[in-house]
Design an enzyme around this catalytic site. Structure first.
Site, PDB file in Angstrom:
ATOM      1  N   ASP A  78     -17.283  -6.914   7.108  1.00 22.36           N
ATOM      2  CA  ASP A  78     -16.778  -5.551   7.028  1.00 22.36           C
ATOM      3  C   ASP A  78     -16.723  -4.800   8.360  1.00 22.36           C
ATOM      4  N   CYS A 133       2.795 -12.749  -5.492  1.00 25.78           N
ATOM      5  CA  CYS A 133       3.051 -11.451  -6.133  1.00 25.78           C
ATOM      6  C   CYS A 133       4.417 -11.440  -6.825  1.00 25.78           C
ATOM      7  N   CYS A 157       6.491  -8.533  -9.079  1.00 26.64           N
ATOM      8  CA  CYS A 157       5.561  -7.561  -9.683  1.00 26.64           C
ATOM      9  C   CYS A 157       5.293  -6.400  -8.723  1.00 26.64           C
ATOM     10  N   CYS A 203       0.924  -2.549  -8.999  1.00 25.43           N
ATOM     11  CA  CYS A 203      -0.056  -1.795  -8.193  1.00 25.43           C
ATOM     12  C   CYS A 203       0.616  -0.603  -7.516  1.00 25.43           C
ATOM     13  N   CYS A 258      -0.612   3.382  -8.482  1.00 28.57           N
ATOM     14  CA  CYS A 258      -1.507   4.099  -7.552  1.00 28.57           C
ATOM     15  C   CYS A 258      -1.409   5.611  -7.778  1.00 28.57           C
ATOM     16  N   CYS A 283      -5.436   6.880   0.197  1.00 30.36           N
ATOM     17  CA  CYS A 283      -6.140   6.040  -0.779  1.00 30.36           C
ATOM     18  C   CYS A 283      -7.379   6.777  -1.306  1.00 30.36           C
ATOM     19  N   CYS A 343     -11.861   3.517  -5.832  1.00 38.29           N
ATOM     20  CA  CYS A 343     -10.869   3.491  -6.910  1.00 38.29           C
ATOM     21  C   CYS A 343     -10.496   2.038  -7.146  1.00 38.29           C
ATOM     22  N   CYS A 371      -5.373  -0.046  -8.455  1.00 47.00           N
ATOM     23  CA  CYS A 371      -4.397  -1.067  -8.023  1.00 47.00           C
ATOM     24  C   CYS A 371      -4.846  -2.469  -8.409  1.00 47.00           C
TER      25      CYS A 371
HETATM   26  C1  B12 Z   1     -10.431   0.210   6.684  1.00 53.71           C
HETATM   27  C2  B12 Z   1     -10.733  -0.423   5.341  1.00 53.71           C
HETATM   28  C3  B12 Z   1     -10.393   0.298   4.203  1.00 53.71           C
HETATM   29  C4  B12 Z   1      -9.547   1.581   4.251  1.00 53.71           C
HETATM   30  C5  B12 Z   1      -8.067   1.197   4.484  1.00 53.71           C
HETATM   31  C6  B12 Z   1      -7.532   0.166   3.460  1.00 53.71           C
HETATM   32  C7  B12 Z   1      -6.507  -0.814   4.003  1.00 53.71           C
HETATM   33  N1  B12 Z   1      -5.698  -1.339   3.099  1.00 53.71           N
HETATM   34  O1  B12 Z   1      -6.467  -1.094   5.177  1.00 53.71           O
HETATM   35  C8  B12 Z   1      -9.867   2.219   2.866  1.00 53.71           C
HETATM   36  C9  B12 Z   1     -11.059   3.167   3.006  1.00 53.71           C
HETATM   37  C10 B12 Z   1      -8.726   2.999   2.223  1.00 53.71           C
HETATM   38  C11 B12 Z   1     -10.300   0.977   2.080  1.00 53.71           C
HETATM   39  C12 B12 Z   1     -10.192   0.860   0.709  1.00 53.71           C
HETATM   40  C13 B12 Z   1     -10.591  -0.252  -0.021  1.00 53.71           C
HETATM   41  N2  B12 Z   1     -11.291  -1.298   0.434  1.00 53.71           N
HETATM   42 CO1  B12 Z   1     -11.581  -1.627   2.338  1.00 53.71          CO
HETATM   43  N3  B12 Z   1     -11.753  -2.170   4.119  1.00 53.71           N
HETATM   44  C14 B12 Z   1     -11.347  -1.698   5.266  1.00 53.71           C
HETATM   45  C15 B12 Z   1     -11.666  -2.630   6.441  1.00 53.71           C
HETATM   46  C16 B12 Z   1     -12.920  -2.104   7.151  1.00 53.71           C
HETATM   47  C17 B12 Z   1     -10.510  -2.821   7.439  1.00 53.71           C
HETATM   48  C18 B12 Z   1      -9.136  -3.086   6.778  1.00 53.71           C
HETATM   49  C19 B12 Z   1      -8.038  -3.115   7.800  1.00 53.71           C
HETATM   50  O2  B12 Z   1      -8.141  -3.818   8.789  1.00 53.71           O
HETATM   51  N4  B12 Z   1      -6.966  -2.312   7.617  1.00 53.71           N
HETATM   52  C20 B12 Z   1      -5.881  -2.242   8.581  1.00 53.71           C
HETATM   53  C21 B12 Z   1      -4.549  -2.692   7.999  1.00 53.71           C
HETATM   54  C22 B12 Z   1      -3.575  -2.866   9.170  1.00 53.71           C
HETATM   55  O3  B12 Z   1      -4.675  -3.887   7.367  1.00 53.71           O
HETATM   56  P1  B12 Z   1      -4.103  -4.331   5.930  1.00 53.71           P
HETATM   57  O4  B12 Z   1      -4.412  -3.468   4.780  1.00 53.71           O
HETATM   58  O5  B12 Z   1      -4.632  -5.699   5.846  1.00 53.71           O
HETATM   59  O6  B12 Z   1      -2.538  -4.165   5.956  1.00 53.71           O
HETATM   60  C23 B12 Z   1      -1.662  -4.976   6.692  1.00 53.71           C
HETATM   61  C24 B12 Z   1      -1.332  -6.307   6.059  1.00 53.71           C
HETATM   62  O7  B12 Z   1      -1.134  -6.169   4.676  1.00 53.71           O
HETATM   63  C25 B12 Z   1      -0.082  -6.679   6.824  1.00 53.71           C
HETATM   64  N5  B12 Z   1       0.813  -7.519   6.039  1.00 53.71           N
HETATM   65  C26 B12 Z   1       0.397  -8.689   5.523  1.00 53.71           C
HETATM   66  N6  B12 Z   1       1.412  -9.281   4.916  1.00 53.71           N
HETATM   67  C27 B12 Z   1       2.494  -8.485   5.028  1.00 53.71           C
HETATM   68  C28 B12 Z   1       3.795  -8.668   4.554  1.00 53.71           C
HETATM   69  C29 B12 Z   1       4.747  -7.673   4.806  1.00 53.71           C
HETATM   70  C30 B12 Z   1       6.119  -7.860   4.307  1.00 53.71           C
HETATM   71  C31 B12 Z   1       4.375  -6.506   5.534  1.00 53.71           C
HETATM   72  C32 B12 Z   1       5.355  -5.415   5.773  1.00 53.71           C
HETATM   73  C33 B12 Z   1       3.041  -6.350   5.990  1.00 53.71           C
HETATM   74  C34 B12 Z   1       2.114  -7.360   5.740  1.00 53.71           C
HETATM   75  O8  B12 Z   1       0.516  -5.435   7.211  1.00 53.71           O
HETATM   76  C35 B12 Z   1      -0.281  -4.360   6.766  1.00 53.71           C
HETATM   77  C36 B12 Z   1      -0.158  -3.173   7.677  1.00 53.71           C
HETATM   78  O9  B12 Z   1       0.523  -2.178   7.050  1.00 53.71           O
HETATM   79  C37 B12 Z   1     -11.939  -4.002   5.681  1.00 53.71           C
HETATM   80  C38 B12 Z   1     -12.969  -4.919   6.349  1.00 53.71           C
HETATM   81  C39 B12 Z   1     -12.367  -5.644   7.553  1.00 53.71           C
HETATM   82  N7  B12 Z   1     -13.056  -5.631   8.667  1.00 53.71           N
HETATM   83  O10 B12 Z   1     -11.293  -6.225   7.443  1.00 53.71           O
HETATM   84  C40 B12 Z   1     -12.382  -3.536   4.279  1.00 53.71           C
HETATM   85  C41 B12 Z   1     -11.910  -4.337   3.023  1.00 53.71           C
HETATM   86  C42 B12 Z   1     -10.439  -4.636   3.260  1.00 53.71           C
HETATM   87  N8  B12 Z   1     -12.043  -3.408   1.932  1.00 53.71           N
HETATM   88  C43 B12 Z   1     -12.367  -3.964   0.839  1.00 53.71           C
HETATM   89  C44 B12 Z   1     -12.415  -3.297  -0.424  1.00 53.71           C
HETATM   90  C45 B12 Z   1     -13.162  -4.002  -1.555  1.00 53.71           C
HETATM   91  C46 B12 Z   1     -11.762  -2.072  -0.589  1.00 53.71           C
HETATM   92  C47 B12 Z   1     -11.451  -1.370  -1.930  1.00 53.71           C
HETATM   93  C48 B12 Z   1     -11.021  -2.306  -3.047  1.00 53.71           C
HETATM   94  C49 B12 Z   1     -12.695  -0.550  -2.358  1.00 53.71           C
HETATM   95  C50 B12 Z   1     -12.508   0.306  -3.606  1.00 53.71           C
HETATM   96  N9  B12 Z   1     -12.531  -0.257  -4.800  1.00 53.71           N
HETATM   97  O11 B12 Z   1     -12.364   1.490  -3.521  1.00 53.71           O
HETATM   98  C51 B12 Z   1     -10.306  -0.417  -1.495  1.00 53.71           C
HETATM   99  C52 B12 Z   1      -8.913  -1.068  -1.652  1.00 53.71           C
HETATM  100  C53 B12 Z   1      -7.770  -0.146  -1.320  1.00 53.71           C
HETATM  101  C54 B12 Z   1      -6.506  -0.899  -0.897  1.00 53.71           C
HETATM  102  N10 B12 Z   1      -5.570  -1.085  -1.815  1.00 53.71           N
HETATM  103  O12 B12 Z   1      -6.415  -1.330   0.260  1.00 53.71           O
HETATM  104  C55 B12 Z   1     -12.581  -5.472   0.990  1.00 53.71           C
HETATM  105  C56 B12 Z   1     -11.355  -6.192   0.387  1.00 53.71           C
HETATM  106  C57 B12 Z   1     -11.704  -7.470  -0.371  1.00 53.71           C
HETATM  107  C58 B12 Z   1     -10.439  -8.160  -0.816  1.00 53.71           C
HETATM  108  N11 B12 Z   1     -10.506  -8.892  -1.936  1.00 53.71           N
HETATM  109  O13 B12 Z   1      -9.415  -8.070  -0.192  1.00 53.71           O
HETATM  110  C59 B12 Z   1     -12.722  -5.612   2.579  1.00 53.71           C
HETATM  111  C60 B12 Z   1     -12.138  -6.897   3.153  1.00 53.71           C
HETATM  112  C61 B12 Z   1     -14.233  -5.519   2.878  1.00 53.71           C
HETATM  113  C62 B12 Z   1     -14.981  -6.844   2.580  1.00 53.71           C
HETATM  114  N12 B12 Z   1     -15.688  -7.358   3.567  1.00 53.71           N
HETATM  115  O14 B12 Z   1     -14.926  -7.408   1.516  1.00 53.71           O
HETATM  116  N13 B12 Z   1     -10.713  -0.007   2.896  1.00 53.71           N
END
Ligand code: B12
Length: 307
Positions: free
Chosen positions: A128, A182, A185, A188, A192, A208, A235, A238
């Site tokens: 994390d 996915c 579908c 999610c 939201c 979020c 929450c 999703c």
């Molecule tokens: C910051 C953070 C948050 C933030 C931001 C969420 C987010 N989506 O980034 C907040 C506080 C909102 C949050 C919420 C949650 N979190 Co959180 N969070 C983190 C943290 C610390 C960093 C995530 C990160 O790097 N975000 C930055 C963005 C850039 O990354 P991203 O979401 O992965 O999005 C990119 C990719 O999807 C990518 N991408 C990939 N494929 C594709 C394809 C296309 C076409 C495109 C366009 C983009 C794309 O582009 C996106 C950029 O927009 C991690 C731990 C870690 N060190 O990784 C835990 C982590 C992601 N969280 C976790 C959890 C459990 C949650 C929650 C479920 C908790 C809850 N029940 O409330 C929610 C889920 C909300 C959600 N739908 O994301 C777990 C997820 C476990 C899992 N199975 O994936 C993690 C991994 C912690 C852990 N060690 O287990 N979280």
């Protein structure tokens, strides 16, 4: 004798991880993270904007890193999210013990098994808070794929899994990255409550409910607070609507089973003292939000329910 990859796989399952995979530690593409930050989707989570280059390159976290060992741990317990309307909803991941502690302990055991087999290996345990993109590594290491809600989904356990990694300078044969299942579908995105999934695979973290109820230090925008319903910590919407979560099964990890203290009427979150909060929730994820934030979340939930 088994090779190092097989030895690590065996040790991981013995320690109780649900899944393990291996990825070559080549830097991740920078565009998605940089775009996410440029859009301000990190809100006031300043740590996300610090040093993005480091977040993309495990070699900057562990010099000489060659392999990312990715793990997943099932946290699903067979209970519905809430038992009655006057109780605020707390997301499933926070019902038991703090996952950081549980996973770190297991990763340290795994790191010890690695250095027992390879005494000169460098190892770094991450869960994390280390600046790496855990979901992207888990996908690259073949554990599952990042769904349109961006959480990692596994085919056999759904998305109710925590992630944790070991970075190492050992060269280990990588697994194939996971494919995306996915399809068409969009459940999610449609479900939201705050429209935080702005496009498939893109979450505006600052909208979020997990951010609004746990992370932000700023006052919550009225338009958004009216949409948070009775969620008072995180929450799960999703993930609850995701068809892949039909495949979830109960975790053998007792630490993630719900503590009775999380089941309480909304008013009691507003009345609880700092001392009581610490007594009842020390060692749980709720400590991250702190008592004051929980009290405010409960007041918003009560207001939303009475509307
Ligand atoms: C910051 C953070 C948050 C933030 C931001 C969420 C987010 N989506 O980034 C907040 C506080 C909102 C949050 C919420 C949650 N979190 Co959180 N969070 C983190 C943290 C610390 C960093 C995530 C990160 O790097 N975000 C930055 C963005 C850039 O990354 P991203 O979401 O992965 O999005 C990119 C990719 O999807 C990518 N991408 C990939 N494929 C594709 C394809 C296309 C076409 C495109 C366009 C983009 C794309 O582009 C996106 C950029 O927009 C991690 C731990 C870690 N060190 O990784 C835990 C982590 C992601 N969280 C976790 C959890 C459990 C949650 C929650 C479920 C908790 C809850 N029940 O409330 C929610 C889920 C909300 C959600 N739908 O994301 C777990 C997820 C476990 C899992 N199975 O994936 C993690 C991994 C912690 C852990 N060690 O287990 N979280």
């Amino acid at each position: 004798m088994a090779n190092i990859k097989e030895q690590i796989q065996e040790a991981a399952l013995e320690i109780g991880f649900s899944k393990i995979g291996f990825a070559r530690a080549e830097p991740l593409p920078n565009a998605p993270l940089l775009e996410w930050l440029q859009n301000g989707y990190h809100g006031d989570m300043a740590y996300m904007a610090r040093d993005p280059e480091k977040r993309l390159d495990p070699g900057k976290v562990l010099p000489g890193c060659q392999t990312v060992i990715a793990t997943a741990l099932n946290y699903y317990t067979p209970y519905p999210t809430k038992s009655n309307d006057n109780q605020g909803q707390i997301s499933r991941y926070a019902w038991g013990k703090d996952y950081h502690k549980v996973i770190q302990k297991k990763l340290k055991k795994l790191a010890a098994a690695i250095t027992l087999a390879e005494p000169l290996a460098k190892v770094k345990v991450c869960v994390d808070t280390t600046p790496i993109l855990e979901k992207a590594w888990a996908e690259r290491a073949g554990l599952g794929w990042q769904g349109k809600h961006t959480n990692l989904i596994t085919r056999d356990l759904g998305s109710w899994v925590f992630l944790g990694e070991i970075l190492t300078d050992l060269v280990i044969e990588p697994d194939a990255p996971h494919l995306d299942f996915c399809g068409n579908c969009n459940r999610c995105i449609e479900a939201c409550p705050t429209q935080a999934i702005t496009a498939p695979y893109v979450v505006d973290g600052s909208r979020c409910i997990a951010y609004l109820t746990i992370e932000t230090k700023e006052p919550i925008d009225k338009e958004l607070s009216e949409k948070t319903g009775n969620w008072i910590f995180g929450c799960d919407v999703c993930q609850e609507v995701c068809p892949w979560n039909r495949f979830s099964s109960t975790t053998p990890e007792e630490a993630f089973f719900p503590r009775p203290q999380v089941e309480r009427p909304l008013e009691s979150w507003m009345e609880i003292t700092d001392e009581e909060f610490l007594e009842e929730f020390a060692g749980t994820p709720l400590m991250r939000a702190k008592r004051k934030h929980m009290a405010q979340n409960a007041a918003i939930a009560k207001h939303n329910l009475e509307k």
